[in-house]
Design a protein around this motif. Sequence first.
Motif, PDB file in Angstrom:
ATOM      1  N   ILE A  96      33.421  10.555 -21.563  1.00 46.31           N
ATOM      2  CA  ILE A  96      33.412   9.408 -20.658  1.00 46.31           C
ATOM      3  C   ILE A  96      33.842   8.138 -21.389  1.00 46.31           C
ATOM      4  O   ILE A  96      34.610   7.328 -20.863  1.00 46.31           O
ATOM      5  CB  ILE A  96      32.010   9.212 -20.055  1.00 46.31           C
ATOM      6  N   LEU A  97      33.359   7.964 -22.619  1.00 42.40           N
ATOM      7  CA  LEU A  97      33.681   6.752 -23.367  1.00 42.40           C
ATOM      8  C   LEU A  97      35.181   6.631 -23.612  1.00 42.40           C
ATOM      9  O   LEU A  97      35.719   5.526 -23.669  1.00 42.40           O
ATOM     10  CB  LEU A  97      32.928   6.745 -24.702  1.00 42.40           C
ATOM     11  N   GLY A  98      35.852   7.746 -23.769  1.00 47.14           N
ATOM     12  CA  GLY A  98      37.294   7.697 -24.011  1.00 47.14           C
ATOM     13  C   GLY A  98      38.115   7.597 -22.746  1.00 47.14           C
ATOM     14  O   GLY A  98      39.344   7.463 -22.812  1.00 47.14           O
ATOM     15  N   LEU A  99      37.448   7.642 -21.592  1.00 48.41           N
ATOM     16  CA  LEU A  99      38.173   7.676 -20.325  1.00 48.41           C
ATOM     17  C   LEU A  99      38.897   6.366 -20.048  1.00 48.41           C
ATOM     18  O   LEU A  99      40.025   6.357 -19.554  1.00 48.41           O
ATOM     19  CB  LEU A  99      37.207   7.997 -19.176  1.00 48.41           C
ATOM     20  N   ARG A 100      38.260   5.222 -20.341  1.00 52.20           N
ATOM     21  CA  ARG A 100      38.887   3.922 -20.071  1.00 52.20           C
ATOM     22  C   ARG A 100      40.195   3.774 -20.824  1.00 52.20           C
ATOM     23  O   ARG A 100      41.234   3.446 -20.244  1.00 52.20           O
ATOM     24  CB  ARG A 100      37.944   2.792 -20.500  1.00 52.20           C
ATOM     25  N   ALA A 101      40.134   4.030 -22.141  1.00 47.88           N
ATOM     26  CA  ALA A 101      41.329   3.902 -22.965  1.00 47.88           C
ATOM     27  C   ALA A 101      42.398   4.893 -22.523  1.00 47.88           C
ATOM     28  O   ALA A 101      43.591   4.581 -22.503  1.00 47.88           O
ATOM     29  CB  ALA A 101      40.976   4.120 -24.440  1.00 47.88           C
ATOM     30  N   LEU A 102      41.958   6.106 -22.151  1.00 55.54           N
ATOM     31  CA  LEU A 102      42.901   7.120 -21.690  1.00 55.54           C
ATOM     32  C   LEU A 102      43.607   6.654 -20.425  1.00 55.54           C
ATOM     33  O   LEU A 102      44.810   6.883 -20.245  1.00 55.54           O
ATOM     34  CB  LEU A 102      42.165   8.432 -21.431  1.00 55.54           C
ATOM     35  N   PHE A 103      42.870   5.988 -19.544  1.00 53.48           N
ATOM     36  CA  PHE A 103      43.465   5.489 -18.296  1.00 53.48           C
ATOM     37  C   PHE A 103      44.596   4.523 -18.594  1.00 53.48           C
ATOM     38  O   PHE A 103      45.708   4.661 -18.072  1.00 53.48           O
ATOM     39  CB  PHE A 103      42.394   4.800 -17.445  1.00 53.48           C
ATOM     40  N   PHE A 104      44.346   3.522 -19.433  1.00 57.74           N
ATOM     41  CA  PHE A 104      45.365   2.521 -19.712  1.00 57.74           C
ATOM     42  C   PHE A 104      46.509   3.074 -20.560  1.00 57.74           C
ATOM     43  O   PHE A 104      47.623   2.561 -20.513  1.00 57.74           O
ATOM     44  CB  PHE A 104      44.736   1.319 -20.425  1.00 57.74           C
ATOM     45  N   ALA A 105      46.227   4.124 -21.326  1.00 57.47           N
ATOM     46  CA  ALA A 105      47.257   4.690 -22.197  1.00 57.47           C
ATOM     47  C   ALA A 105      48.229   5.594 -21.444  1.00 57.47           C
ATOM     48  O   ALA A 105      49.425   5.600 -21.720  1.00 57.47           O
ATOM     49  CB  ALA A 105      46.613   5.460 -23.348  1.00 57.47           C
ATOM     50  N   VAL A 106      47.704   6.368 -20.496  1.00 62.83           N
ATOM     51  CA  VAL A 106      48.558   7.400 -19.888  1.00 62.83           C
ATOM     52  C   VAL A 106      48.659   7.304 -18.373  1.00 62.83           C
ATOM     53  O   VAL A 106      49.277   8.167 -17.741  1.00 62.83           O
ATOM     54  CB  VAL A 106      48.057   8.818 -20.264  1.00 62.83           C
ATOM     55  N   ALA A 107      48.066   6.280 -17.750  1.00 61.94           N
ATOM     56  CA  ALA A 107      48.081   6.194 -16.285  1.00 61.94           C
ATOM     57  C   ALA A 107      49.495   6.275 -15.735  1.00 61.94           C
ATOM     58  O   ALA A 107      49.749   6.945 -14.730  1.00 61.94           O
ATOM     59  CB  ALA A 107      47.420   4.896 -15.829  1.00 61.94           C
ATOM     60  N   GLY A 108      50.420   5.600 -16.387  1.00 63.74           N
ATOM     61  CA  GLY A 108      51.795   5.605 -15.905  1.00 63.74           C
ATOM     62  C   GLY A 108      52.532   6.901 -16.160  1.00 63.74           C
ATOM     63  O   GLY A 108      53.614   7.122 -15.622  1.00 63.74           O
ATOM     64  N   LEU A 109      51.969   7.766 -17.001  1.00 61.72           N
ATOM     65  CA  LEU A 109      52.643   9.019 -17.350  1.00 61.72           C
ATOM     66  C   LEU A 109      52.084  10.221 -16.619  1.00 61.72           C
ATOM     67  O   LEU A 109      52.623  11.327 -16.737  1.00 61.72           O
ATOM     68  CB  LEU A 109      52.520   9.266 -18.863  1.00 61.72           C
ATOM     69  N   MET A 110      50.997  10.023 -15.837  1.00 63.02           N
ATOM     70  CA  MET A 110      50.295  11.160 -15.259  1.00 63.02           C
ATOM     71  C   MET A 110      51.159  11.959 -14.289  1.00 63.02           C
ATOM     72  O   MET A 110      51.004  13.169 -14.162  1.00 63.02           O
ATOM     73  CB  MET A 110      49.019  10.698 -14.545  1.00 63.02           C
ATOM     74  N   GLU A 111      52.088  11.275 -13.602  1.00 64.18           N
ATOM     75  CA  GLU A 111      52.912  11.984 -12.635  1.00 64.18           C
ATOM     76  C   GLU A 111      53.842  12.992 -13.309  1.00 64.18           C
ATOM     77  O   GLU A 111      54.356  13.900 -12.647  1.00 64.18           O
ATOM     78  CB  GLU A 111      53.725  10.984 -11.808  1.00 64.18           C
TER      79      GLU A 111
END
Length: 335
Positions: free
Chosen positions: A247-262
Amino acid sequence: MELANISLWIWGTFLGVIFGFLALDLGVFHRQAHVVRMREALIWSVVWIIVALIFNLGILLYWDRIQPDSAYKNSEAAIAFFAGYLVERALSIDNIFVFLVVFSYFRVPPQYQHRVLFLGIIGALFFRALFIALGAALISAFAWTMVVFGLFLIVTGIKMIKVSGKTIDPGKNPVIRIFAKIMPTSPDYHGQKFFVRQNGVLFATPLFVALLVVEFTDIIFAVDSIPAIFAITQDTFIVFTSNVFAILGLRALFFAVAGLMELFHYLHYGLAAVLAFVGVKMLYGYAEKAIFPGWPHFPIMVSLLVIVIILAASIIASVVRPVAQAEEESVAKGA
């Protein structure tokens, strides 16, 4: 059921360190609201992964001291933690998709998105701890609960495949409807404030409503992910700590890869397969303990390898067959 016979000082130290990290994050590095750029997100993502791996190493070296009565050897406990962490981390990918939709729907300014996710994670830690305690108590008191959890995960995996590609409308979220009847909501943002008083009336801002939806979403996802990790290990200390680090790594993961998820359009199917696998494993674990005691124990290392192979295969398939190509082939078949 392996109840964690962990000293209170170990629990206290772990929670103290975690909340210390969170205080440092919000109070120092993100005291001023700002847009989280890719470089900053990647750095924090790596930091949280390193912290989780260091903790994993600590389990490998000191598990026999942390929990002397455990049925796990040091190496088994370390593998169980890593497998649980990997599953929770993978399942959190779905959260990222939902966060994107929520932030887009409420038009949350980029500089305030970190604040929403940060407070959402604080709430997630509380609810995850509650669900883990409840799940541990149920499995301990009623062994057949493992069958219920296992079947639930298999069904969830199947449903995940069926709903792949469907959009989510946050406006239909029951939390929003209920909250709208309780408190008026301001149509405009007021900086990073969650509440604002206008003409003597207290209004919630759209930022607070977005936080409510994010929190509600994590509760829904926890219903899937908590049984999934109980299929890997039933040691509550490992279950809780692996959840916390994911869970703690989820925030950073969101901003790091949100644009690449598709780009990873097949990952959804991989996650569905992981849920189905751990569901079957939980059914096997129940049969091994309650019905066929002579059956061989399902090694944790095998579980870890299966999970890694499934996730790697879905990612590789996404890269080999890009989404545009997949859509073209689908249209061609329909014609």
